[in-house]
Design an enzyme around this catalytic site. Structure first.
Site, PDB file in Angstrom:
ATOM      1  CB  SER A  72      -0.826   0.140   1.262  1.00 15.69           C
ATOM      2  OG  SER A  72       0.050   0.308   2.656  1.00 15.69           O
ATOM      3  CE  LYS A  73      -2.098   6.402  -2.977  1.00  8.02           C
ATOM      4  NZ  LYS A  73      -3.181   7.441  -3.303  1.00  8.02           N
TER       5      LYS A  73
END
Length: 468
Positions: A239-240
């Site tokens: 994920s980010k």
């Protein structure tokens, strides 16, 4: 001939996981002397944007993943997709379904309550269309096999299969006549003559359904290979927060495309113990049997370490061309006239100390400053009192250094230090502060050689005169 494809949805930028998928497809095609094609899956008109399409093109070009032929827009082929659905309808392999949204919701709730994977009960599968309720625009559904198994010989996962009882009759054409993703992908891959579909294993369930559609249409199934998805360094889904950004963000961080390609290649693929792999080697070595079955972990620190290697081994002129535009922006265009010459001379020492191009730009400022140079607080403190006295003693003696090399410069400074009863560092640090405006830099005698005699003496004079 082997033909692969990359088919991103233009609902955002080219994600790092998508970039790896594109790279693997590109390398597989090049390794086998085939073709690599690009398709933009832009059927979701509400979320698809031209900005995202442009970003995908830019990211692919930055990585050097050039595609064969023109990029295909899936949306522009919607009439062809609808034609295939009606072909199945005419052949009795698909049917009109007149279920209302309320009926479908009730069906799904009942199926989930009963633990059934088949969320549509097939109530219009063999029903006479004459029974259709008024005012309901039908969808077209595939008549999927009710028994047996759908088996895929996956080139990464091995043989995978699912009971057909778990797959319901998927929608091919919506009530408004637009094709679904499942239909569009199959028709496009067939028409583009795609021989190998290499993608993330989150598509595996889709593949079983698409295989049934290939069979219904009487088309040969492409070879499938499903890669495990990327995870973060902690083992969680990428994920980010792990650094999972669009590739343009890594470019802006100062990652070289060569380093990014090498890093992505090693995420889930291996060739012995090789870590540093050139583009030519990657093309020569890459095949699907080297792709692992377990999830690879994305690690930003490892990417930066690899990037540092590529910076160290990059051509100095190339690095200067990358650094100059950012230097001009950072210094508002006020560069010294000799900046490019100094950068070329100083790059060997600069690039050994940088993990990213941004760090290289920051470190290179010392050679780009026009006089008088800016002095940071730590450097200014060094130049107070004793530091200033050291420069006053040293500057006149530097005019006698011949030739102007770091070895001769250091030798002269050592002589001055001995005369003053000081350590070499007691003079080197004030010199560094006056000449670079900072308390850290490459070796100061190396810096002095790169700056040249006139610039060195001029910057020292500025420091003594207070013109900083």
């Amino acid at each position: 001939m082997i033909v692969t494809r990359f088919a991103p949805s233009p609902t955002g930028f080219l994600h790092i996981g998508g970039a790896r998928t594109a790279l693997f497809n590109w390398l597989f095609a090049k390794h086998h002397g085939g073709e690599f094609r690009l398709r933009i899956e832009d059927t979701d008109r509400k979320r698809s944007t031209q900005e995202a399409v442009d970003a995908i093109f830019a990211g692919m070009k930055w990585l050097g993943l050039n595609w064969d032929g023109d990029a295909v827009s899936q949306f522009e082929r919607r009439d062809r997709h609808a034609e295939a659905a009606r072909q199945l309808l005419d052949a009795g392999l698909a049917y009109h379904c007149y279920c209302t949204p309320e009926e479908l919701t009730e069906m799904r709730e009942k199926a989930r309550a009963e633990g059934s994977a088949r969320l549509y009960d097939g109530r219009w599968r063999d029903r006479d269309p004459a029974d259709a309720p008024a005012g309901i625009a039908p969808v077209i559904r595939l008549k999927a096999p009710l028994t047996g198994e759908t088996v895929i010989d996956d080139k990464i996962q091995g043989e995978v299969k699912v009971s057909n009882e778990q797959l319901d009759d998927m929608i091919l054409l919506r009530a408004d006549g637009t094709p679904t993703y499942m239909l569009a992908v199959v028709v496009d891959d067939h028409d583009m003559e795609i021989t190998h579909v290499v993608r993330g294993d989150d598509h595996l369930t889709n593949t079983f359904r698409q295989a049934q559609l290939y069979q219904a249409l009487g088309w040969d199934l492409p070879v499938f290979g499903h890669m495990p998805l990327l995870h973060g360094s902690d083992g969680a889904k990428l994920s980010k927060r792990h650094g999972a950004l669009g590739v343009e963000a890594y470019r802006d961080m100062g990652i070289l495309p060569e380093a990014m390609n090498n890093y992505l290649l090693r995420l889930g693929w291996s060739h012995g113990d090789d870590e540093i792999i050139s583009r030519d080697q990657a093309i020569e070595w890459f095949d699907l049997d080297g792709v692992g079955k377990s999830a690879a972990r994305f690690d930003m620190a490892k990417l930066e370490s690899l990037n540092a290697h590529y910076i160290r081994h990059a051509d100095n002129s190339h690095l200067v061309s990358l650094v100059l535009p950012d230097l001009k922006n950072a210094l508002d265009g006020s560069l010294s006239d000799d900046t490019e010459t100094r950068l070329l001379r100083g790059m060997p020492g600069l690039k050994d100390r940088a993990k990213t191009i941004l760090e290289l730009v920051e470190n290179a400022k010392i050679y780009a400053y026009a006089r008088p140079i800016p002095i940071n607080d730590k450097a200014a403190k060094i130049l107070d009192g004793e530091g200033r006295r050291m420069i006053e003693h040293t500057r006149p003696r530097l005019g006698d250094v011949t030739p102007w090399t770091q070895q001769e410069i250091e030798q002269m400074v050592r002589v001055v230090a001995e005369e003053l009863g000081a350590k070499l560092g007691n003079i080197a640090q004030p010199l560094r502060a006056a000449l670079t405006g900072s308390n850290v830099s490459p070796g100061i005698f190396e810096v002095m050689e790169v700056l040249g005699r006139d610039e060195t003496l001029g910057r020292l004079e500025d420091a003594l005169s207070g013109d900083v």
